[in-house]
Design a protein around this motif. Structure first.
Motif, PDB file in Angstrom:
ATOM      1  N   THR A  69       0.846  -1.190   0.000  1.00 52.85           N
ATOM      2  CA  THR A  69       0.000   0.000   0.000  1.00 52.85           C
ATOM      3  C   THR A  69       0.877   1.235   0.000  1.00 52.85           C
ATOM      4  O   THR A  69       0.482   2.272   0.483  1.00 52.85           O
ATOM      5  N   ALA A  70       2.076   1.099  -0.512  1.00 53.91           N
ATOM      6  CA  ALA A  70       3.071   2.170  -0.441  1.00 53.91           C
ATOM      7  C   ALA A  70       2.592   3.443  -1.129  1.00 53.91           C
ATOM      8  O   ALA A  70       2.193   3.428  -2.282  1.00 53.91           O
ATOM      9  N   ALA A  71       2.643   4.523  -0.399  1.00 55.72           N
ATOM     10  CA  ALA A  71       2.327   5.840  -0.952  1.00 55.72           C
ATOM     11  C   ALA A  71       3.601   6.624  -1.205  1.00 55.72           C
ATOM     12  O   ALA A  71       3.604   7.559  -1.995  1.00 55.72           O
ATOM     13  N   GLU A  72       4.688   6.229  -0.528  1.00 54.32           N
ATOM     14  CA  GLU A  72       5.947   6.971  -0.627  1.00 54.32           C
ATOM     15  C   GLU A  72       7.131   6.019  -0.579  1.00 54.32           C
ATOM     16  O   GLU A  72       7.112   5.013   0.117  1.00 54.32           O
ATOM     17  N   CYS A  73       8.168   6.386  -1.323  1.00 55.04           N
ATOM     18  CA  CYS A  73       9.430   5.655  -1.281  1.00 55.04           C
ATOM     19  C   CYS A  73      10.542   6.669  -1.045  1.00 55.04           C
ATOM     20  O   CYS A  73      10.667   7.638  -1.794  1.00 55.04           O
ATOM     21  N   ILE A  74      11.314   6.459  -0.004  1.00 56.80           N
ATOM     22  CA  ILE A  74      12.449   7.334   0.276  1.00 56.80           C
ATOM     23  C   ILE A  74      13.689   6.781  -0.410  1.00 56.80           C
ATOM     24  O   ILE A  74      14.057   5.624  -0.209  1.00 56.80           O
ATOM     25  N   ALA A  75      14.296   7.640  -1.219  1.00 57.20           N
ATOM     26  CA  ALA A  75      15.588   7.339  -1.835  1.00 57.20           C
ATOM     27  C   ALA A  75      16.620   8.081  -0.992  1.00 57.20           C
ATOM     28  O   ALA A  75      16.653   9.303  -1.010  1.00 57.20           O
ATOM     29  N   PRO A  76      17.433   7.368  -0.213  1.00 56.59           N
ATOM     30  CA  PRO A  76      18.362   8.041   0.699  1.00 56.59           C
ATOM     31  C   PRO A  76      19.589   8.635   0.002  1.00 56.59           C
ATOM     32  O   PRO A  76      20.720   8.438   0.421  1.00 56.59           O
ATOM     33  N   ALA A  77      19.346   9.343  -1.078  1.00 58.82           N
ATOM     34  CA  ALA A  77      20.421   9.963  -1.860  1.00 58.82           C
ATOM     35  C   ALA A  77      19.816  11.058  -2.734  1.00 58.82           C
ATOM     36  O   ALA A  77      18.596  11.212  -2.793  1.00 58.82           O
ATOM     37  N   ASP A  78      20.680  11.780  -3.421  1.00 58.11           N
ATOM     38  CA  ASP A  78      20.213  12.818  -4.340  1.00 58.11           C
ATOM     39  C   ASP A  78      19.493  12.200  -5.536  1.00 58.11           C
ATOM     40  O   ASP A  78      19.710  11.033  -5.859  1.00 58.11           O
ATOM     41  N   PRO A  79      18.674  12.992  -6.231  1.00 60.29           N
ATOM     42  CA  PRO A  79      18.010  12.491  -7.441  1.00 60.29           C
ATOM     43  C   PRO A  79      19.025  12.037  -8.489  1.00 60.29           C
ATOM     44  O   PRO A  79      20.107  12.600  -8.610  1.00 60.29           O
ATOM     45  N   GLY A  80      18.651  11.006  -9.227  1.00 62.06           N
ATOM     46  CA  GLY A  80      19.474  10.545 -10.335  1.00 62.06           C
ATOM     47  C   GLY A  80      20.342   9.344 -10.044  1.00 62.06           C
ATOM     48  O   GLY A  80      20.888   8.743 -10.964  1.00 62.06           O
ATOM     49  N   GLY A  81      20.488   8.958  -8.790  1.00 67.30           N
ATOM     50  CA  GLY A  81      21.329   7.816  -8.445  1.00 67.30           C
ATOM     51  C   GLY A  81      20.555   6.506  -8.442  1.00 67.30           C
ATOM     52  O   GLY A  81      19.382   6.433  -8.802  1.00 67.30           O
TER      53      GLY A  81
ATOM     54  N   MET B  25       8.172   2.990   1.895  1.00 63.24           N
ATOM     55  CA  MET B  25       9.269   2.093   1.517  1.00 63.24           C
ATOM     56  C   MET B  25      10.547   2.925   1.509  1.00 63.24           C
ATOM     57  O   MET B  25      10.506   4.133   1.270  1.00 63.24           O
ATOM     58  N   VAL B  26      11.676   2.283   1.753  1.00 66.10           N
ATOM     59  CA  VAL B  26      12.970   2.945   1.676  1.00 66.10           C
ATOM     60  C   VAL B  26      13.881   2.051   0.855  1.00 66.10           C
ATOM     61  O   VAL B  26      14.007   0.857   1.133  1.00 66.10           O
ATOM     62  N   ALA B  27      14.523   2.626  -0.144  1.00 64.86           N
ATOM     63  CA  ALA B  27      15.452   1.861  -0.978  1.00 64.86           C
ATOM     64  C   ALA B  27      16.791   1.766  -0.265  1.00 64.86           C
ATOM     65  O   ALA B  27      17.218   2.679   0.430  1.00 64.86           O
ATOM     66  N   THR B  28      17.457   0.642  -0.412  1.00 69.26           N
ATOM     67  CA  THR B  28      18.828   0.488   0.060  1.00 69.26           C
ATOM     68  C   THR B  28      19.518  -0.517  -0.852  1.00 69.26           C
ATOM     69  O   THR B  28      18.942  -0.964  -1.831  1.00 69.26           O
ATOM     70  N   SER B  29      20.730  -0.854  -0.546  1.00 66.05           N
ATOM     71  CA  SER B  29      21.497  -1.786  -1.369  1.00 66.05           C
ATOM     72  C   SER B  29      22.569  -2.424  -0.506  1.00 66.05           C
ATOM     73  O   SER B  29      22.602  -2.216   0.711  1.00 66.05           O
ATOM     74  N   THR B  30      23.452  -3.135  -1.141  1.00 68.08           N
ATOM     75  CA  THR B  30      24.565  -3.734  -0.424  1.00 68.08           C
ATOM     76  C   THR B  30      25.363  -2.665   0.320  1.00 68.08           C
ATOM     77  O   THR B  30      25.858  -2.900   1.415  1.00 68.08           O
ATOM     78  N   VAL B  31      25.468  -1.481  -0.287  1.00 71.45           N
ATOM     79  CA  VAL B  31      26.195  -0.380   0.348  1.00 71.45           C
ATOM     80  C   VAL B  31      25.558  -0.043   1.696  1.00 71.45           C
ATOM     81  O   VAL B  31      26.240   0.064   2.720  1.00 71.45           O
ATOM     82  N   GLY B  32      24.236   0.118   1.735  1.00 70.44           N
ATOM     83  CA  GLY B  32      23.542   0.444   2.987  1.00 70.44           C
ATOM     84  C   GLY B  32      23.638  -0.682   4.003  1.00 70.44           C
ATOM     85  O   GLY B  32      23.883  -0.450   5.188  1.00 70.44           O
ATOM     86  N   VAL B  33      23.436  -1.895   3.540  1.00 72.19           N
ATOM     87  CA  VAL B  33      23.488  -3.047   4.455  1.00 72.19           C
ATOM     88  C   VAL B  33      24.890  -3.198   5.037  1.00 72.19           C
ATOM     89  O   VAL B  33      25.059  -3.523   6.211  1.00 72.19           O
ATOM     90  N   THR B  34      25.922  -2.933   4.235  1.00 69.69           N
ATOM     91  CA  THR B  34      27.306  -2.980   4.726  1.00 69.69           C
ATOM     92  C   THR B  34      27.510  -1.944   5.828  1.00 69.69           C
ATOM     93  O   THR B  34      28.137  -2.228   6.852  1.00 69.69           O
ATOM     94  N   GLN B  35      26.976  -0.752   5.626  1.00 71.13           N
ATOM     95  CA  GLN B  35      27.090   0.303   6.635  1.00 71.13           C
ATOM     96  C   GLN B  35      26.376  -0.107   7.930  1.00 71.13           C
ATOM     97  O   GLN B  35      26.872   0.137   9.027  1.00 71.13           O
ATOM     98  N   ILE B  36      25.219  -0.734   7.813  1.00 64.71           N
ATOM     99  CA  ILE B  36      24.482  -1.212   8.996  1.00 64.71           C
ATOM    100  C   ILE B  36      25.316  -2.251   9.738  1.00 64.71           C
ATOM    101  O   ILE B  36      25.470  -2.195  10.953  1.00 64.71           O
TER     102      ILE B  36
END
Length: 175
Positions: free
Chosen positions: A23-35, A86-97
């Motif tokens: 039911t996602a209304a919003e997705c946070i991209a934890p970076a600048d636009p275009g990445g 929703m929040v997008a992440t990747s291996t980069v984010g999971v590595t930081q966690i």
């Protein structure tokens, strides 16, 4: 093969979100636009809308800072129970966690799906002495300080870890 991978990823995502009751209304991209994270949010948002899993287009909010830590802290502190986020992440984010660089571990978020592939690429000048990956690994082992390398993440990030794994003789990409 590339098309097959994309279709498989889309099917996994669609199934995961359908089962989770998207039911996602919003997705946070934890970076600048275009990445990559911005692209992920926009692509998933479009897929959800096109598949009629949401009633309206998914809003994408860019929230750069701390390799995703700013967005993670914001969601954790004020929107942890927001089922329409929703929040997008990747291996980069999971590595930081995993390295304790985020304000909490993985248990404070609900992980819905993994989509795509995190690819590493090694590029050398056309006239480089390195003709194979084994040439590069041998040079790294002989004198690691003699080579200049760069990546999209800093020390301790996934690009750095991948290079260290390679220097230790482990192939992080399964080769």
């Amino acid at each position: 093969m590339k098309t097959l991978s994309k279709l498989f990823g889309a099917a996994v995502l669609w199934t995961s979100l359908s089962v989770a009751g998207a039911t996602a209304a919003e997705c946070i991209a934890p970076a600048d636009p275009g990445g990559g994270w911005d692209f992920t949010c926009r692509t998933i948002g479009k897929m959800l809308f096109d598949q009629k899993l949401v009633d309206a287009p998914v809003q994408v909010t860019n929230m750069p800072g701390g390799v995703g830590a700013v967005a993670y802290a914001k969601v954790m502190s004020s929107r942890a129970d927001d089922a329409e986020l929703m929040v997008a992440t990747s291996t980069v984010g999971v590595t930081q966690i995993a390295q304790g660089k985020y304000p909490a571990d993985t248990s404070v978020m609900r992980w819905v799906a993994m989509l795509g592939t995190d690819v590493g690429v090694i590029v050398v000048p056309k006239d480089s002495d390195f003709k194979t990956l084994d040439d590069l690994v041998a040079a790294l082992k002989e004198d690691p300080s003699a080579l200049a390398v760069a990546g999209s993440s800093g020390a301790g990030g996934w690009d750095h870890i991948r290079l260290l794994m390679l220097a230790q003789g482990r192939r992080p990409l399964g080769r």
